[in-house]
Design a protein around this motif. Structure first.
Motif, PDB file in Angstrom:
ATOM      1  N   GLU A 259       0.807  -1.216   0.000  1.00 26.82           N
ATOM      2  CA  GLU A 259       0.000   0.000   0.000  1.00 26.82           C
ATOM      3  C   GLU A 259       0.843   1.270   0.000  1.00 26.82           C
ATOM      4  O   GLU A 259       0.380   2.343  -0.376  1.00 26.82           O
ATOM      5  CB  GLU A 259      -0.946   0.007   1.212  1.00 26.82           C
ATOM      6  CG  GLU A 259      -0.257  -0.013   2.562  1.00 26.82           C
ATOM      7  CD  GLU A 259       0.151  -1.415   2.996  1.00 26.82           C
ATOM      8  OE1 GLU A 259       0.685  -1.559   4.119  1.00 26.82           O
ATOM      9  OE2 GLU A 259      -0.069  -2.363   2.203  1.00 26.82           O
ATOM     10  N   GLN A 260       2.115   1.162   0.392  1.00 28.43           N
ATOM     11  CA  GLN A 260       3.014   2.320   0.376  1.00 28.43           C
ATOM     12  C   GLN A 260       3.836   2.390  -0.914  1.00 28.43           C
ATOM     13  O   GLN A 260       4.694   3.260  -1.049  1.00 28.43           O
ATOM     14  CB  GLN A 260       3.959   2.274   1.584  1.00 28.43           C
ATOM     15  CG  GLN A 260       3.240   2.394   2.922  1.00 28.43           C
ATOM     16  CD  GLN A 260       4.208   2.252   4.088  1.00 28.43           C
ATOM     17  OE1 GLN A 260       4.928   1.254   4.200  1.00 28.43           O
ATOM     18  NE2 GLN A 260       4.246   3.271   4.928  1.00 28.43           N
ATOM     19  N   GLY A 261       3.587   1.499  -1.840  1.00 20.89           N
ATOM     20  CA  GLY A 261       4.316   1.499  -3.099  1.00 20.89           C
ATOM     21  C   GLY A 261       5.645   0.779  -3.037  1.00 20.89           C
ATOM     22  O   GLY A 261       6.396   0.771  -4.026  1.00 20.89           O
ATOM     23  N   ARG A 262       5.963   0.149  -1.890  1.00 15.92           N
ATOM     24  CA  ARG A 262       7.226  -0.575  -1.762  1.00 15.92           C
ATOM     25  C   ARG A 262       7.108  -1.949  -2.417  1.00 15.92           C
ATOM     26  O   ARG A 262       6.059  -2.587  -2.359  1.00 15.92           O
ATOM     27  CB  ARG A 262       7.622  -0.704  -0.295  1.00 15.92           C
ATOM     28  CG  ARG A 262       7.839   0.631   0.409  1.00 15.92           C
ATOM     29  CD  ARG A 262       8.182   0.441   1.868  1.00 15.92           C
ATOM     30  NE  ARG A 262       7.139  -0.336   2.553  1.00 15.92           N
ATOM     31  CZ  ARG A 262       7.220  -0.722   3.824  1.00 15.92           C
ATOM     32  NH1 ARG A 262       8.298  -0.422   4.545  1.00 15.92           N
ATOM     33  NH2 ARG A 262       6.234  -1.406   4.371  1.00 15.92           N
ATOM     34  N   VAL A 263       8.201  -2.408  -3.011  1.00 16.32           N
ATOM     35  CA  VAL A 263       8.199  -3.651  -3.778  1.00 16.32           C
ATOM     36  C   VAL A 263       9.269  -4.589  -3.230  1.00 16.32           C
ATOM     37  O   VAL A 263      10.418  -4.188  -3.046  1.00 16.32           O
ATOM     38  CB  VAL A 263       8.465  -3.377  -5.274  1.00 16.32           C
ATOM     39  CG1 VAL A 263       8.584  -4.674  -6.056  1.00 16.32           C
ATOM     40  CG2 VAL A 263       7.357  -2.502  -5.864  1.00 16.32           C
ATOM     41  N   VAL A 264       8.883  -5.828  -2.974  1.00 16.56           N
ATOM     42  CA  VAL A 264       9.839  -6.861  -2.594  1.00 16.56           C
ATOM     43  C   VAL A 264      10.417  -7.469  -3.875  1.00 16.56           C
ATOM     44  O   VAL A 264       9.676  -7.803  -4.802  1.00 16.56           O
ATOM     45  CB  VAL A 264       9.177  -7.943  -1.732  1.00 16.56           C
ATOM     46  CG1 VAL A 264      10.148  -9.107  -1.479  1.00 16.56           C
ATOM     47  CG2 VAL A 264       8.723  -7.346  -0.406  1.00 16.56           C
ATOM     48  N   VAL A 265      11.752  -7.610  -3.919  1.00 14.17           N
ATOM     49  CA  VAL A 265      12.442  -8.088  -5.117  1.00 14.17           C
ATOM     50  C   VAL A 265      13.370  -9.234  -4.743  1.00 14.17           C
ATOM     51  O   VAL A 265      14.157  -9.126  -3.790  1.00 14.17           O
ATOM     52  CB  VAL A 265      13.266  -6.954  -5.773  1.00 14.17           C
ATOM     53  CG1 VAL A 265      13.955  -7.457  -7.037  1.00 14.17           C
ATOM     54  CG2 VAL A 265      12.398  -5.747  -6.067  1.00 14.17           C
ATOM     55  N   ASP A 266      13.267 -10.352  -5.471  1.00  7.71           N
ATOM     56  CA  ASP A 266      14.248 -11.439  -5.379  1.00  7.71           C
ATOM     57  C   ASP A 266      15.305 -11.174  -6.445  1.00  7.71           C
ATOM     58  O   ASP A 266      15.035 -11.283  -7.644  1.00  7.71           O
ATOM     59  CB  ASP A 266      13.583 -12.789  -5.605  1.00  7.71           C
ATOM     60  CG  ASP A 266      12.507 -13.080  -4.558  1.00  7.71           C
ATOM     61  OD1 ASP A 266      12.744 -12.758  -3.383  1.00  7.71           O
ATOM     62  OD2 ASP A 266      11.440 -13.596  -4.933  1.00  7.71           O
ATOM     63  N   LEU A 267      16.518 -10.813  -6.015  1.00  8.61           N
ATOM     64  CA  LEU A 267      17.539 -10.284  -6.917  1.00  8.61           C
ATOM     65  C   LEU A 267      18.734 -11.217  -7.011  1.00  8.61           C
ATOM     66  O   LEU A 267      19.323 -11.580  -5.980  1.00  8.61           O
ATOM     67  CB  LEU A 267      18.003  -8.908  -6.401  1.00  8.61           C
ATOM     68  CG  LEU A 267      19.013  -8.143  -7.249  1.00  8.61           C
ATOM     69  CD1 LEU A 267      18.353  -7.628  -8.522  1.00  8.61           C
ATOM     70  CD2 LEU A 267      19.598  -6.979  -6.447  1.00  8.61           C
ATOM     71  N   PRO A 268      19.154 -11.625  -8.223  1.00 12.61           N
ATOM     72  CA  PRO A 268      20.387 -12.414  -8.362  1.00 12.61           C
ATOM     73  C   PRO A 268      21.613 -11.518  -8.184  1.00 12.61           C
ATOM     74  O   PRO A 268      21.661 -10.404  -8.709  1.00 12.61           O
ATOM     75  CB  PRO A 268      20.305 -12.968  -9.785  1.00 12.61           C
ATOM     76  CG  PRO A 268      19.439 -12.012 -10.526  1.00 12.61           C
ATOM     77  CD  PRO A 268      18.470 -11.443  -9.532  1.00 12.61           C
ATOM     78  N   VAL A 269      22.606 -12.021  -7.442  1.00 13.85           N
ATOM     79  CA  VAL A 269      23.829 -11.257  -7.181  1.00 13.85           C
ATOM     80  C   VAL A 269      25.031 -12.188  -7.291  1.00 13.85           C
ATOM     81  O   VAL A 269      24.889 -13.418  -7.280  1.00 13.85           O
ATOM     82  CB  VAL A 269      23.804 -10.597  -5.785  1.00 13.85           C
ATOM     83  CG1 VAL A 269      22.675  -9.594  -5.676  1.00 13.85           C
ATOM     84  CG2 VAL A 269      23.689 -11.659  -4.683  1.00 13.85           C
ATOM     85  N   GLU A 270      26.209 -11.586  -7.389  1.00  9.10           N
ATOM     86  CA  GLU A 270      27.426 -12.391  -7.470  1.00  9.10           C
ATOM     87  C   GLU A 270      27.758 -13.013  -6.130  1.00  9.10           C
ATOM     88  O   GLU A 270      28.138 -14.180  -6.048  1.00  9.10           O
ATOM     89  CB  GLU A 270      28.587 -11.521  -7.960  1.00  9.10           C
ATOM     90  CG  GLU A 270      29.904 -12.266  -8.083  1.00  9.10           C
ATOM     91  CD  GLU A 270      31.011 -11.402  -8.656  1.00  9.10           C
ATOM     92  OE1 GLU A 270      32.183 -11.845  -8.597  1.00  9.10           O
ATOM     93  OE2 GLU A 270      30.720 -10.306  -9.165  1.00  9.10           O
TER      94      GLU A 270
END
Length: 398
Positions: A323-334
């Protein structure tokens, strides 16, 4: 040297109509007296060059002394001149060759489109290195490598590498490694070809590792069939075959190089562009081997593409916003360490949810940063609601 200058002189005359001795001298970087001697030599050789007197005079060729490329349109001619990269060609020792070749093409073009070269250069410029990078000198072995690639000559090289670090060649060729052939290497090794190596070694593929280790760096010796050179973001890479495997080497990491007299037969089906695109994509995907979970504000979401690799953004999984516009992201990293340095760039617009070690690193960084910017305590500060000095006594007494 003089023969090359005479050819250039003919081409300049063919491309430029009437040209003065001073203009020719400036273009060829010689004296006017040298131009006079060269004109006489051309005339003696049967080239129909003559002089015109007067204010608009100079030297010119007999009309019609020209080979025309009548099949080229203006758009095709301009595209042809755009296809050359003067900087990289110069780095490979081909600057003079490219200049003469372009001059020949310009001279052979029909008069209406003979300005294609100047029109293209006035309108388009290719700047290869990335922003904020110092203009690098070409690697010292680049010209020799280019000649070996052109001539299909085997090369002997000693290559400096970091142990355990992958490269875009399909395998790391460094310390412990796994390559596209299913080979695992860690000091002593056993690979799919049945080879076992340890320390200094020679294997059945003719590969010798005269290995010198200093910290995490090592120097290895390789016999390579050089298939091609690739310029990527200002850096040069060599694609070559070693004992049947195609590998990639950074040219600036070559410590020594010798070009053999021995030739090799290249695979006629080999496509350098397709190979590089495939291996580069595999390299980046292999590097992005771990995943983290983060929560981004709308500002952090907009900035993410500036903080991490473009492929990481494309491969990430974005959950629906709250509701606050925040997004959870599963991010690939090194790795956690690399993700830490990258995500710090997002400041308060990112919250690490997992893994816990990365969350701990971010929390520690936030604490240290808060301490740096905490206002200093005032030694004589008076707490809110209190008065100081004699006034307090007087007030209380009243």
């Amino acid at each position: 040297m003089r023969a090359s200058r005479l050819i250039s002189l003919v081409l300049l005359l063919q491309a430029g109509g009437t040209v003065t001795a001073a203009e020719l001298a400036e273009a060829l970087e010689v004296s006017e007296r040298t131009i006079y001697r060269d004109i006489l030599a051309l005339s003696a050789a049967g080239v129909p060059v003559y002089s015109e007197q007067g204010r608009a005079g100079g030297y010119r060729l007999l009309d019609g002394y020209r080979t025309k490329l009548t099949g080229l349109s203006r758009a095709e001619a301009e595209a042809l001149f755009l296809s050359g990269l003067p900087g990289p060609a110069r780095d490979m020792g081909l600057g003079d060759v490219l200049a003469v070749a372009e001059l020949k093409v310009a001279a052979a073009l029909p008069a209406p489109i003979r300005d294609a070269s100047s029109r293209a250069r006035q309108r388009f410029h290719l700047d290869v290195p990335g922003w904020f990078e110092d203009p690098a000198q070409p690697p010292p072995w680049l010209a020799d490598l280019a000649r070996a690639v052109w001539d299909d000559r085997v090369i002997q090289l000693r290559y400096e590498r970091r142990a355990g670090r992958p490269n875009p060649g399909g395998h790391a060729d460094s310390g412990g490694r796994t390559d596209s052939g299913g080979r695992t290497d860690s000091g002593g090794r056993t690979d799919s070809g049945g080879r076992t190596d340890s320390g200094g070694r020679t294997d059945s593929g003719g590969r010798t590792d005269d290995r010198t280790v200093a910290g995490r760096r090592e120097v290895v010796a390789r016999t390579v069939e050089p298939y091609g050179l690739v310029l990527k973001n200002g850096g040069w890479y060599l694609v070559g075959r070693v004992a049947g495997d195609l590998r990639v080497y950074r040219v600036d990491k070559i410590a020594e190089l010798t070009v053999d007299e021995t030739g090799f037969t290249r695979d006629v089906e080999f496509d350098l562009g397709a190979f590089w695109a495939e291996r580069a994509d595999e390299f980046v995907r292999r590097v992005l081997a771990e995943r983290v979970t983060i929560r981004l504000t709308p500002a952090g979401l907009r900035t993410l593409r500036h903080a991490v690799e473009a492929l990481a953004v494309r491969e990430a999984h974005f959950h629906p916003p709250d509701e606050q516009g925040r997004v959870v992201v599963d991010l690939p990293v090194e790795s956690v360490a690399v993700a830490y340095t990258q995500l710090l760039r997002l400041g308060p617009d990112v919250e690490v949810l997992e893994p816990e070690p990365l969350r701990d690193l971010m929390r520690s960084a936030a604490d240290r940063m808060a301490a740096l910017y905490r206002p200093p305590e005032q030694p004589n500060a008076v707490a809110p609601g209190e008065s100081g000095g004699d006034d307090a006594d007087v007030g209380d007494a009243a």
